[in-house]
Design a protein around this motif. Structure first.
Motif, PDB file in Angstrom:
ATOM      1  N   GLY A 168       6.193 -43.127  -4.064  1.00 48.07           N
ATOM      2  CA  GLY A 168       4.875 -42.872  -4.619  1.00 48.07           C
ATOM      3  C   GLY A 168       4.403 -43.908  -5.598  1.00 48.07           C
ATOM      4  N   LEU A 169       5.185 -44.974  -5.823  1.00 50.83           N
ATOM      5  CA  LEU A 169       4.771 -46.034  -6.737  1.00 50.83           C
ATOM      6  C   LEU A 169       3.924 -47.093  -6.043  1.00 50.83           C
ATOM      7  CD1 LEU A 169       8.145 -46.477  -8.653  1.00 50.83           C
ATOM      8  CD2 LEU A 169       6.028 -45.490  -9.556  1.00 50.83           C
ATOM      9  N   LEU A 170       3.986 -47.153  -4.719  1.00 47.49           N
ATOM     10  CA  LEU A 170       3.132 -48.064  -3.958  1.00 47.49           C
ATOM     11  C   LEU A 170       1.854 -47.321  -3.591  1.00 47.49           C
ATOM     12  CD1 LEU A 170       2.916 -50.856  -2.524  1.00 47.49           C
ATOM     13  CD2 LEU A 170       3.835 -49.732  -0.488  1.00 47.49           C
ATOM     14  N   TRP A 171       0.713 -47.935  -3.921  1.00 48.03           N
ATOM     15  CA  TRP A 171      -0.584 -47.315  -3.670  1.00 48.03           C
ATOM     16  C   TRP A 171      -1.356 -48.119  -2.639  1.00 48.03           C
ATOM     17  CZ3 TRP A 171      -3.589 -43.689  -7.071  1.00 48.03           C
ATOM     18  CH2 TRP A 171      -2.727 -42.873  -7.818  1.00 48.03           C
ATOM     19  N   GLN A 172      -2.309 -47.436  -2.007  1.00 50.21           N
ATOM     20  CA  GLN A 172      -3.106 -48.084  -0.969  1.00 50.21           C
ATOM     21  C   GLN A 172      -4.553 -47.638  -1.086  1.00 50.21           C
ATOM     22  OE1 GLN A 172      -1.779 -47.168   2.984  1.00 50.21           O
ATOM     23  NE2 GLN A 172      -3.044 -48.713   3.971  1.00 50.21           N
ATOM     24  N   GLY A 173      -5.487 -48.549  -0.786  1.00 52.82           N
ATOM     25  CA  GLY A 173      -6.906 -48.214  -0.799  1.00 52.82           C
ATOM     26  C   GLY A 173      -7.697 -49.264  -0.058  1.00 52.82           C
ATOM     27  N   LYS A 174      -9.017 -49.125  -0.125  1.00 47.62           N
ATOM     28  CA  LYS A 174      -9.899 -50.064   0.557  1.00 47.62           C
ATOM     29  C   LYS A 174     -11.020 -50.498  -0.370  1.00 47.62           C
ATOM     30  CE  LYS A 174      -9.490 -49.028   5.490  1.00 47.62           C
ATOM     31  NZ  LYS A 174     -10.255 -48.663   6.712  1.00 47.62           N
ATOM     32  N   LEU A 175     -11.402 -51.745  -0.234  1.00 45.33           N
ATOM     33  CA  LEU A 175     -12.600 -52.218  -0.910  1.00 45.33           C
ATOM     34  C   LEU A 175     -13.816 -51.697  -0.171  1.00 45.33           C
ATOM     35  CD1 LEU A 175     -11.515 -55.940  -1.413  1.00 45.33           C
ATOM     36  CD2 LEU A 175     -11.475 -54.116  -3.116  1.00 45.33           C
TER      37      LEU A 175
END
Length: 250
Positions: free
Chosen positions: A130-137
């Motif tokens: 859970g320390l790696l995060w992901q998202g989008k611009l």
């Protein structure tokens, strides 16, 4: 607010029991029992402690505290001076490392995602605990434009390893010294990965896996979680809160 009440609240709020960490999370140096004024900062360095003394703080809350795994156990030199300053001023020191990185509301990763406008920012539970995060611009950017975007929001130019010619939209990140998470980020198929630091091997990992890498600064990427925690405590309990930024170029 009583020290033990604050300590228990933070243990529950940050879910410290979930983490196997490199340093103790929670109260690290005991001071006075009643807490009205808190100082927050990234690292429990001497300069931060000195500022807290000037501000008549009852407690200091930091991301990087004391008593790290494999450090010398003796209290001498720099460590002795820091702890002596706390004890002489009867100031409590609380440190929260991985729990502050991971917190979904006020954590370093959550705050960095908001600041850089990476919509739908969320932890990737299957990778990095859970320390790696992901998202989008919201809109894709060229790598050099994304580097300028990071600089404008963090007030620090990142070191950019350009690995691909296509534009960047999907991004993974983990603040601080998490450059080796780039391999997990590559498995997610993202266009870019952001962390704080860079190692010699990071260049090759980025280029060979086609992931642009942005080393945005350990300190710069971890400024915001501890501030958010201080603001939260001030709002919840009416504490006086001062954030003190001891500038660090690393």
């Amino acid at each position: 607010m009583k020290r033990h009440t604050l300590s228990q609240y933070l243990a529950d709020f940050l879910q410290t029991a979930k983490f196997k960490d490199y340093a103790p999370n929670g109260l690290q140096v005991e001071g006075r029992a009643e807490i009205k004024t808190i100082v927050t900062g990234v690292t429990a360095c001497q300069a931060l402690i000195d500022e807290a003394v000037k501000l008549n703080a009852d407690a200091i809350l930091v991301h990087h505290g004391f008593f790290w795994k494999n450090e010398p156990e003796v209290i001498t030199g720099m460590k002795q001076r820091r702890i002596k300053s706390l004890l002489e001023s009867d100031i409590n020191l609380f440190g929260y490392h991985l729990p502050l990185d991971a917190h979904p509301m006020i954590g370093n990763n959550a705050e960095l995602g908001r600041r850089l406008g990476m919509i739908n920012a969320e932890p990737v539970e299957a990778f990095g605990d859970g320390l790696l995060w992901q998202g989008k611009l919201d809109l894709p950017m060229k790598g050099e434009d994304f580097a300028k975007h990071i600089e404008s929001h963090l007030n620090r130019a990142p070191q950019h390893i350009s690995a691909v010619s296509h534009s960047i939209q999907s991004v993974a990140w983990c603040t601080g010294g998490a450059q080796d998470y780039i391999d997990m980020a590559a498995q997610l198929g993202v266009d870019a990965f952001i962390s704080g630091e860079i190692s010699e091997r990071t260049f090759h990992c980025a280029v060979e896996q086609g992931v642009d890498y942005f080393a945005a600064g350990h300190h710069a990427t971890e400024l915001y979680g501890i501030q958010a925690l201080g603001h939260h405590l001030a709002q919840e309990f009416g504490l006086t809160h001062h954030f003190v930024d001891i500038v660090n170029p690393v």
